[in-house]
Design an enzyme around this catalytic site. Structure first.
Site, PDB file in Angstrom:
ATOM      1  N   GLU A 339      95.205  38.608  71.594  1.00 32.94           N
ATOM      2  CA  GLU A 339      93.425  38.806  70.506  1.00 32.94           C
ATOM      3  C   GLU A 339      93.722  38.333  69.617  1.00 32.94           C
ATOM      4  O   GLU A 339      93.223  36.900  69.088  1.00 32.94           O
ATOM      5  CB  GLU A 339      93.273  39.467  70.694  1.00 32.94           C
ATOM      6  CG  GLU A 339      91.625  39.756  70.155  1.00 32.94           C
ATOM      7  CD  GLU A 339      90.957  40.890  69.684  1.00 32.94           C
ATOM      8  OE1 GLU A 339      90.038  41.072  69.974  1.00 32.94           O
ATOM      9  OE2 GLU A 339      91.638  41.778  69.898  1.00 32.94           O
ATOM     10  N   HIS A 340      95.216  38.785  69.042  1.00 31.74           N
ATOM     11  CA  HIS A 340      95.193  38.466  67.440  1.00 31.74           C
ATOM     12  C   HIS A 340      96.603  37.538  66.998  1.00 31.74           C
ATOM     13  O   HIS A 340      98.021  39.018  67.601  1.00 31.74           O
ATOM     14  CB  HIS A 340      94.563  38.989  66.274  1.00 31.74           C
ATOM     15  CG  HIS A 340      93.363  39.901  66.197  1.00 31.74           C
ATOM     16  ND1 HIS A 340      92.979  41.103  67.189  1.00 31.74           N
ATOM     17  CD2 HIS A 340      92.280  39.485  65.590  1.00 31.74           C
ATOM     18  CE1 HIS A 340      92.101  41.718  66.940  1.00 31.74           C
ATOM     19  NE2 HIS A 340      91.162  40.325  66.051  1.00 31.74           N
TER      20      HIS A 340
END
Length: 450
Positions: A339-340
């Site tokens: 996601e990050h």
């Protein structure tokens, strides 16, 4: 008194050449079994579809022990919420809104017209979704930032009608910080309903007590727990959704040049979201890995949410991945699809250019994930659980429909008629070609037979 050491797992891939499939199997990943709660959520969705607002409020009372005076939050309650916030919080919200709006306004695509052949024009038009429901969760923390991240892109896309749904707190209304964010954003329709019942009510609409219409939406976006995610899945035949989001995750790709203290802070910062949050360090430096783990052990217990952080960092979804070199680290990062993804390497920009699977990429030590969570200008609603391999984060594009407009004149149609007729016959669909022939063999410019 010495605090307990984190059980931060370690996966050593050095001296190996795992395939993409093997990497996906071996890299740390938690499990979020949405299917397991479908039997619980399906009756809730059914009850709200049949019983509307009254059913949604009854379900909220049953689960949360709170019933608001009405589903729709009165305007005066929204207005008053801003006055409950400290000046610095208001200023911070306004600055975040300004930055997110600047970016999401700039990325709105323009319509594109293409003359593919003489007399044949195809235009791609971007048309905003008409009405959108934006969910702002409650739970472990209050998330006015999620209101900003959902509302601003929708506004910049040109969505005409927005409603924010957020669970009522003890006083009967959503948290004042959430309401204040709505006020600052110009959102005047807020529903005091949360959980799976909020998603169902947004999807199906209702008539509230007193006769006020709670209009259904065309799309539901925003983060939430596993029950909210399950409700989105169950309602997606009725409304569009942004994604089925799982727990937050951060991966850090780093070499020996990285700052261990800063990486430790970043891994801890995402772990405080949720006990299922994933924090993963991918590195070719065992020395750095040891330093980062030591720093986390020094720091996690003094954070405000230390128990939550410790459980997340000690879970199967978190850990260190040791690789031979940064090239192997890039392969691992792309297989993971975080996601990050933070890049802490000597050539951070060069490495970032080779990343193909990530919800958002944060380059260098001055671009940490918490910046993106609040005020980088980017969006923090991002694909999780490896879905960054095929999906994008929330943006202005999320709220736009791409519609192709075909505009051919007689010259254009005649120029491609034989192609269409031939292809239609080859597929066993001759009536398609006959529809073309009816226009090109006997029609004049007035549309009458010659």
């Amino acid at each position: 008194m010495t605090s307990a050491q984190l059980d931060f797992s370690r996966i050593d891939l050095r001296g190996q050449a795992p395939t993409t499939a093997e990497l996906r199997h071996r890299l740390p990943r938690g499990g979020t079994d949405v299917d397991s709660v479908i039997p619980t959520v399906a009756p809730i969705v059914d009850q709200v579809r049949e019983g509307g607002a009254r059913a949604a409020l009854e379900i909220g009372q049953r689960f949360d022990g709170v019933t608001p005076d009405s589903v729709r939050v009165p305007a005066e309650v929204i207005d008053a919420a801003v006055g409950t916030l400290a000046d610095d919080v208001i200023a911070a919200l306004e600055e975040a809104i300004k930055r997110v709006r600047a970016f999401h306004s700039a990325i709105r695509p323009e319509d594109k017209q293409v003359e593919v052949a003489p007399g044949g024009i195809v235009t791609e038009r971007f048309i905003p979704v008409q009405r959108v429901g934006l969910y702002a969760p409650g739970g472990n923390a209050v998330y006015p930032s999620s209101v900003i991240m959902n509302v601003v892109p929708a506004q910049e896309a040109g969505v005409e009608s927005l409603v924010v749904a957020s669970p009522p707190q003890e006083g009967g209304w959503p948290h004042p910080t959430v309401l204040a964010a709505c006020k600052l954003l110009g959102v005047d329709e807020v529903w005091a309903v949360g959980g799976a019942q909020a998603v169902a009510l947004l999807a199906h609409g209702s008539t509230a007590e007193g006769g006020e219409e709670l209009e259904p939406v065309d799309m539901v976006t925003g983060p939430g727990n596993i029950f909210v995610t399950a409700a989105k899945r169950l309602c997606r035949s009725v409304v569009g959704i942004d994604s089925e989001a799982g727990p937050t995750e951060i991966a850090v790709l780093a070499d020996e040049s990285a700052n261990a203290v800063e990486i430790a802070y970043d891994l801890i910062s995402q772990a405080e979201h949720d006990t299922m949050a994933a924090s993963v360090l991918i590195t070719d430096s065992e020395k750095l890995a040891d330093e980062v783990v030591a720093e986390m052990n020094e720091r996690y217990h003094i954070t405000e949410n230390s128990e939550r952080v410790a459980e997340a960092l000690s879970g199967q979804q978190s850990g260190v991945v040791l690789v031979d070199d940064i090239a192997a680290g890039i392969r691992a990062a792309n297989a993971y699809g975080a996601e990050h993804l933070e890049i802490h390497t000597e050539d951070a920009h060069g490495v970032a250019a080779q990343i193909t699977n990530a919800g958002a990429i944060f380059i260098g030590r001055f671009s940490p994930v918490p910046l993106g969570d609040y005020a980088a200008g980017s969006n923090h609603v991002l694909p999780t659980s490896g879905t960054a391999r095929h999906s994008s984060g929330l943006s202005t594009l999320t709220f736009l429909k791409s519609v192709h407009v075909i505009d051919y004149n007689e010259e254009g149609l005649r120029g491609v008629a034989d192609t269409v007729i031939t292809l239609s016959k080859s597929e066993g669909l001759p009536a398609h070609g006959e529809a073309i022939s009816a226009r090109t063999s006997t029609a004049n410019t007035n549309g009458t037979e010659v």
